[in-house]
Design a protein around this motif. Structure first.
Motif, mmCIF file in Angstrom:
data_model
loop_
_atom_site.group_PDB
_atom_site.id
_atom_site.type_symbol
_atom_site.label_atom_id
_atom_site.label_comp_id
_atom_site.label_asym_id
_atom_site.label_seq_id
_atom_site.Cartn_x
_atom_site.Cartn_y
_atom_site.Cartn_z
ATOM 1 N N GLU A 19 0.786 -1.229 -0.040
ATOM 2 C CA GLU A 19 -0.034 0.031 -0.147
ATOM 3 C C GLU A 19 0.741 1.366 -0.061
ATOM 4 O O GLU A 19 0.496 2.296 -0.733
ATOM 5 N N ILE A 20 1.853 1.256 0.854
ATOM 6 C CA ILE A 20 2.625 2.513 0.958
ATOM 7 C C ILE A 20 3.778 2.600 -0.267
ATOM 8 O O ILE A 20 4.027 1.594 -0.805
ATOM 9 N N ALA A 21 4.090 3.715 -0.653
ATOM 10 C CA ALA A 21 4.971 4.022 -1.686
ATOM 11 C C ALA A 21 5.990 3.368 -1.715
ATOM 12 O O ALA A 21 6.537 2.574 -2.695
ATOM 13 N N SER A 22 6.579 3.343 -0.421
ATOM 14 C CA SER A 22 8.119 2.440 -0.471
ATOM 15 C C SER A 22 8.052 0.823 -0.689
ATOM 16 O O SER A 22 8.746 0.452 -1.549
ATOM 17 N N HIS A 23 6.747 0.573 0.014
ATOM 18 C CA HIS A 23 6.540 -1.014 -0.440
ATOM 19 C C HIS A 23 6.478 -1.190 -1.953
ATOM 20 O O HIS A 23 6.802 -1.943 -2.263
ATOM 21 N N ARG A 24 5.567 -0.341 -2.529
ATOM 22 C CA ARG A 24 5.161 -0.814 -3.548
ATOM 23 C C ARG A 24 6.314 -0.490 -4.723
ATOM 24 O O ARG A 24 6.642 -1.291 -5.523
ATOM 25 N N LEU A 25 7.137 0.583 -4.367
ATOM 26 C CA LEU A 25 8.073 0.931 -5.518
ATOM 27 C C LEU A 25 9.274 -0.121 -5.538
ATOM 28 O O LEU A 25 9.977 -0.403 -6.353
ATOM 29 N N LEU A 26 9.543 -0.358 -4.282
ATOM 30 C CA LEU A 26 10.800 -1.422 -3.889
ATOM 31 C C LEU A 26 10.206 -2.631 -4.601
ATOM 32 O O LEU A 26 11.321 -3.250 -5.119
ATOM 33 N N LEU A 27 8.824 -3.273 -4.431
ATOM 34 C CA LEU A 27 8.682 -4.500 -5.004
ATOM 35 C C LEU A 27 8.821 -4.212 -6.458
ATOM 36 O O LEU A 27 9.227 -4.956 -7.326
ATOM 37 N N ARG A 28 7.986 -2.986 -7.120
ATOM 38 C CA ARG A 28 7.967 -2.977 -8.587
ATOM 39 C C ARG A 28 9.347 -2.696 -9.162
ATOM 40 O O ARG A 28 9.479 -3.228 -10.291
ATOM 41 N N GLY A 29 10.206 -2.045 -8.596
ATOM 42 C CA GLY A 29 11.544 -1.727 -8.913
ATOM 43 C C GLY A 29 12.277 -3.034 -9.083
ATOM 44 O O GLY A 29 13.772 -2.858 -9.532
ATOM 45 N N GLY A 30 11.789 -3.950 -8.489
ATOM 46 C CA GLY A 30 12.768 -5.121 -8.418
ATOM 47 C C GLY A 30 13.944 -4.922 -7.252
ATOM 48 O O GLY A 30 15.100 -5.422 -7.430
ATOM 49 N N TYR A 31 13.609 -4.418 -6.178
ATOM 50 C CA TYR A 31 14.602 -4.110 -5.157
ATOM 51 C C TYR A 31 14.480 -5.209 -4.159
ATOM 52 O O TYR A 31 15.551 -5.752 -3.328
ATOM 53 N N ILE A 32 13.358 -5.708 -3.667
ATOM 54 C CA ILE A 32 13.111 -6.857 -2.521
ATOM 55 C C ILE A 32 11.987 -7.602 -3.335
ATOM 56 O O ILE A 32 10.999 -7.111 -4.180
ATOM 57 N N ARG A 33 11.948 -8.805 -2.543
ATOM 58 C CA ARG A 33 10.860 -9.454 -2.955
ATOM 59 C C ARG A 33 10.201 -10.224 -1.537
ATOM 60 O O ARG A 33 11.255 -10.318 -0.573
ATOM 61 N N PRO A 34 9.052 -10.377 -1.280
ATOM 62 C CA PRO A 34 8.328 -11.052 -0.043
ATOM 63 C C PRO A 34 8.709 -12.260 0.096
ATOM 64 O O PRO A 34 8.525 -13.214 -0.919
ATOM 65 N N VAL A 35 8.824 -12.739 1.219
ATOM 66 C CA VAL A 35 9.169 -14.158 1.733
ATOM 67 C C VAL A 35 8.064 -14.661 2.562
ATOM 68 O O VAL A 35 7.409 -15.716 2.690
ATOM 69 N N GLY A 36 7.761 -13.932 3.705
ATOM 70 C CA GLY A 36 6.495 -14.229 4.495
ATOM 71 C C GLY A 36 6.072 -12.762 5.167
ATOM 72 O O GLY A 36 6.503 -11.807 4.713
ATOM 73 N N ALA A 37 5.453 -12.638 6.023
ATOM 74 C CA ALA A 37 4.750 -11.472 6.590
ATOM 75 C C ALA A 37 6.217 -10.734 7.283
ATOM 76 O O ALA A 37 6.432 -11.361 8.221
ATOM 77 N N GLY A 38 6.569 -9.709 7.009
ATOM 78 C CA GLY A 38 7.778 -9.170 7.658
ATOM 79 C C GLY A 38 8.924 -9.657 7.260
ATOM 80 O O GLY A 38 9.918 -9.452 8.157
ATOM 81 N N ILE A 39 9.061 -10.231 6.070
ATOM 82 C CA ILE A 39 10.193 -11.123 5.801
ATOM 83 C C ILE A 39 10.632 -10.667 4.358
ATOM 84 O O ILE A 39 9.750 -11.042 3.335
ATOM 85 N N PHE A 40 11.613 -10.431 3.860
ATOM 86 C CA PHE A 40 12.021 -9.909 2.288
ATOM 87 C C PHE A 40 13.223 -10.399 2.144
ATOM 88 O O PHE A 40 14.236 -10.784 2.955
#
Length: 570
Positions: A19-40
């Motif tokens: 939802e928030i900009a940093s989460h969205r953009l970091l996912l979209r930009g290919g910076y991070i990927r989720p593994v579980g809740a609060g785990i990247f």
RNA sequence: CGGGGCGUGGCGCAGCUUGGAAGCGCGCCUGCUUUGGGAGCAGGAGGUCGCCGGUUCAAGUCCGGCCGCCCCGACCA
């Protein structure tokens, strides 16, 4: 870095959970990927940013005289029992057992380990002061991770610990760290404010937090609009109205208030505003009970109450205890006629009240026209209430407090001897006396800073990294990879920029210009160089600063200098 | 832990009300065309509909339980 050989995995649309900009953009930009809740996981681009941020911190720590170490993630239970925190640390650290049934926790913070470490090494006053730091993964069993990298179960923190022989030394070590933090946030282009804070489970005094004001933060600070007062909502104070002289005689009256227990119900029934009521909250503190009074429109700040009772264990009284203390169901407690051994403490604001409403300590009844002195006595006056937006500033008495949401990025504490005493981190002074060293503790949320950078520096189309944090210093877009001439120009530029020491992402992929532009915006390197139509037609390249879109045309001779100049101002 | 929402190809979503052959967009693969703002055309691959159980001739759809994810709250170094 050639984009065709690199791991760039951008997403056209962000996953729904972000939802928030940093989460969205970091996912979209290919910076991070989720593994579980609060785990990247950190992808190559994200790891580059993380490492750049770490490098800034490392450099400033080293300049400040701190020494880098690396301590373990796995902490033996025994160590935490020695500090007394095994059972009280909250939120509970993640705990594990090995196959021999030995217990450990995954380190949520490292006071115990570092203190035990120096206990063996620092023996003489000649050995200190010393400040050690590390950049390490921390584990906390968060009830609810949130906001992508803002709050994770596993995250990266820089934590530093100072050891001094006296308070003056501690002040110097603390100030050195504080100043280093100021420089770190300046270099990262994060306009932080420092605020008064609670020490929480760590303990300590003179604790300050470094906050980035942001709607997506999870903390609230109050800042005065006319002086420099700034405080976390957890401990903010505001100015209470002047006390008024209490009436000499009681005018108290009992009124029937069937089934009205909340402030809202009582004020509704009696037709008064909440600030005409005094709320009575009963607590168990150690072996005794406390009645805490605040004005009806105010919230009690439990941190303040806890500070007042010092070390005593504090919790709200349960239903049975309330019943036995007041003789009434929950919802009808008041200060008049409580058992004598219940300590009555009241917020200063109550001192400015007259003819107020309280519970009557009997079912379905309240008192009206209750007054201090005439009807009951207060054992101690304490600042107990939550400060609110619009309250008068306690420091300057003229300004008003403004609430701001914010992200906590760093926290510094003066610890004193809590851990050094418990874990025998002692030294011999010049006279041969054995003394515990005086400690300070200084943390920065490194992975959280990455999120904060994006929150602070992004636009509609993507991230706008400040120079010191960017995964690459510049990106070159070759729009027509099949054009030999343009390709040679771009290749040459790529080599020249690298020779200047820049990290360059060179997009020579066989992809449409639209894709290259969109990805470059999303990824957000400080400077973008376009080799394309303008280069073919005019022999010039376009150089654009991501932060503000400022763009210039440069001849091939001027290009490198222009890139360096625009990067310098990012 | 309380409240709310969601779980259907890699991603975003429709389908569920009223049970009856799993769809759309993006992405991916192949070919051709294209190259200044996430290209066009044609062809193609890819889904135990979160899991378990129940109802039914028949379940993505109805019922029960569980799990996971997100948001708000409580908590928080």
């Amino acid at each position: 870095m050639l984009a065709s050989q690199y791991y760039i995995r951008t997403l056209r649309e962000a996953p729904a959970e972000a939802e928030i900009a940093s989460h969205r953009l970091l996912l979209r930009g290919g910076y991070i990927r989720p593994v579980g809740a609060g785990i990247f996981s950190w992808l190559p681009l994200g790891l580059r940013v993380l490492q750049r941020v770490e490098q800034v911190i490392r450099e400033e720590m080293n300049v400040a005289g701190a020494h880098e170490v690396l301590m373990p993630v796995l902490h033996p239970r025994e160590l935490w029992e020695r500090s007394g925190r095994w059972d009280i640390f909250a939120p509970t650290p993640l705990r594990v057992k090995d196959r021999a049934d030995r217990e450990f926790c995954l380190g949520p913070t490292h006071e115990e380990v570092v203190t035990d470490l120096v206990a063996m090494d620092l023996d003489s006053y000649r050995d200190i002061p010393a400040t050690l730091y590390q950049i390490q993964v921390k584990f906390r069993d968060e009830l609810r991770p949130r906001g992508g990298l803002i709050r994770c179960k596993e995250f990266i923190m820089k934590d530093a610990y100072s050891f001094d022989r006296d308070r003056d030394g501690l002040d110097r070590s603390y100030n050195a760290m504080y100043d280093a933090y100021v420089r770190i946030f300046e270099r990262l282009n994060l306009p932080v404010v420092t605020v008064e804070a609670e020490a929480g489970s760590i303990g300590g005094t003179d604790t300050r937090e470094f906050m980035l004001l942001s709607e997506n933060g999870e903390d609230t600070v109050y800042m005065c609009d006319s002086c420099d007062y700034a405080s976390n909502a957890e401990c903010a104070t505001s100015r209470a109205p002047d006390a008024i002289e209490p009436l000499a005689e009681s005018r108290r009256e009992l009124v029937s208030t069937p089934d009205t227990r909340t402030v809202e119900q009582v004020t509704g029934l009696l037709g008064v505003t909440p600030d005409r009521l005094v709320k009575t909250l009963l607590f168990r503190a150690g072996d005794g009970f406390i009645a805490a009074l605040v004005r009806g429109d105010r919230a009690l700040n439990e941190f303040k109450l806890a500070r007042f009772v010092k070390g005593e264990e504090l919790r709200m009284a349960n239903d049975a205890e309330v019943q036995s203390l007041t003789g009434a169901r929950v919802g009808f407690a008041g200060p008049v006629g409580l058992p004598a051994d219940v300590r009555i403490i009241a917020d200063h604001e109550v001192r400015a009240m007259r003819d107020f409403v309280t519970g009557a300590n009997q079912d379905d009844a309240h008192f009206v026209n209750v007054n201090l002195a005439a009807d009951f006595g207060v054992d101690e006056w304490v600042d107990l209430r939550e400060a609110c937006h619009g309250d008068t500033c306690a420091q300057c008495a003229t300004g008003t407090l403004q609430a701001h949401r914010c992200i906590e990025l760093a926290h510094v504490f003066k610890l004193g001897t809590k851990y050094s005493s418990a874990l025998d981190a002692t030294f011999r002074d010049a006279e041969g006396n054995e003394l515990p060293s005086i400690m300070g503790c200084y943390g920065i949320g490194v992975s959280r800073i990455v999120a904060a950078l994006v929150e602070q520096h992004h636009g509609k189309s993507g991230i706008m990294w400040p120079r010191e944090a960017a995964p690459f210093d510049a990106t070159i877009l070759l729009l027509s990879p099949d054009d030999e001439e343009l390709r040679a120009i771009a290749d040459n530029l790529y080599t020249q920029l690298q020779d200047c020491g820049l990290d360059v992402l060179y997009d020579e992929r066989d992809a449409s210009p639209g894709v290259k532009f969109a990805e470059a915006d999303l990824i957000g390197c400080p400077v973008r160089v376009v080799v394309g139509r303008t280069t073919r037609n005019e022999g010039k390249v376009e150089i654009r600063r991501r932060a503000d879109g400022h763009e210039e045309l440069a001849s091939l001779d001027e290009a490198v200098a222009a890139v360096l100049r625009l990067r310098e101002s990012s």
